[in-house]
Design an enzyme around this catalytic site. Sequence first.
Site, short mmCIF file in Angstrom:
data_model
loop_
_atom_site.label_atom_id
_atom_site.label_comp_id
_atom_site.label_asym_id
_atom_site.label_seq_id
_atom_site.Cartn_x
_atom_site.Cartn_y
_atom_site.Cartn_z
N THR A 128 -19.86 56.32 174.79
CA THR A 128 -19.07 55.42 175.62
C THR A 128 -19.73 55.14 176.96
OG1 THR A 128 -17.81 57.18 176.69
CG2 THR A 128 -16.94 56.33 174.60
N CYS A 129 -19.28 54.06 177.60
CA CYS A 129 -19.80 53.70 178.92
C CYS A 129 -19.05 54.47 179.99
CB CYS A 129 -19.63 52.20 179.16
SG CYS A 129 -20.54 51.22 177.98
N ASP A 130 -19.04 55.79 179.87
CA ASP A 130 -18.36 56.61 180.86
C ASP A 130 -19.26 57.77 181.23
OD1 ASP A 130 -16.62 58.68 182.06
OD2 ASP A 130 -15.02 57.28 181.57
#
Length: 376
Positions: free
Chosen positions: A323-325
């Site tokens: 994820t983009c986290d």
Amino acid sequence: MTERIARYLQEERPESPCLVVDLEVIAENYRRLHEALPLAAIYYAVKANPAAPVLEVLRDLGSRFDAASIYEIEHCLRLGIGPERLSFGNTIKKSCDIATAYRHGIRMFAFDSGPELDKLAEAAPGSRVFCRFFMDGAGADWPLSRKFGCDLDMAADLLTRARDQGLQPHGVSFHVGSQQTDPGQWDLALGKTQMLFTTLKERGIELRMVDLGGGFPAHYLTDVPDELGYGSAIMAAVTKHFGNRIPELVIEPGRGIAGDAGVIQSEVVLISRKSYADSVRWVYLDIGKFGGLPETMGEAIKYRIVTPRDGGPTGPVILAGPTCDEVDVLYQQTRYELPLDLQIGDKVEFMATGAYTSTYSSVGFNGFPPLREHYI
Ligand SMILES: *Cc1c(COP(=O)(O)O)cnc(C)c1O
């Protein structure tokens, strides 16, 4: 990994990432815990893995169930598990949920505070209640400490009050912390338990039950004693503190039953370096903290990882999710090494992931669907 899981992965080629649980291992773990602690009634902690096939296997083996919410209770009831086999073990419950559970016939409830006891007296009159006292979680990889339980003085007073409020003060509970690697921790807790039994007896209350909680481990990177090691340490402590007046014993294993039964298969999405000189590779998988592995928070639970290229030379990696986290990194401090010839597209498997994974996976963070589950 069991042969059945290996064969399933090979023959069915399920879409990645996914969890595959071998129900024979669930049954085997239940039997082993039962053999290790034959005097203890087993209340499976549903939250560890509430999938219907898991509960059905345990139901048919005669297990009882520890529920964390009214939703878990109703899930169990729908599977034909009678209310007399259920305990509402969460110490934090809404009054309306207590009332609903009571209407369904649940008569066993946990508490650790006066206000919760008041709710029980009103919404579940006459029920058997047990008070949880706190333990500090020493020796546990996933401690459950200050949030739950109260100190011994308070526990004694609350159990006395329980009687005065028309409830049955049934006993006490504790949890030595999840993935407890030291079987000696039960001795400390049982010493405190015995003191509570004595105090209450002086007040004319005969407690009956000791709930020894969960904490039984799954097999991750570090070795742990087997079930018999836990069983004999616990029974030695029970005898030490209670002599031959052994109370009713309850255990609430979650991880110890479901953990080793499952394998998560994931896929390598990207292998990269952050500079030309970097010796550490970043390996990005299609599963991360949000896909079902949040117990890697603080790198607390260290899963064993298997790749198809094991056996050759390895090098250090940082393992991360898709994820983009920023927080979606699995292991950065813990030294993990993976084969140098690992390729994008390779399948990477996380061992002993049958507990605390599937229900933790997000409903759609970054658009990724919840973890797929297969029960065989
Ligand atoms: C979570 C929980 C358990 C299960 O703990 P494990 O360490 O997974 O065995 C048992 N009892 C209670 C009250 C719990 O909250």
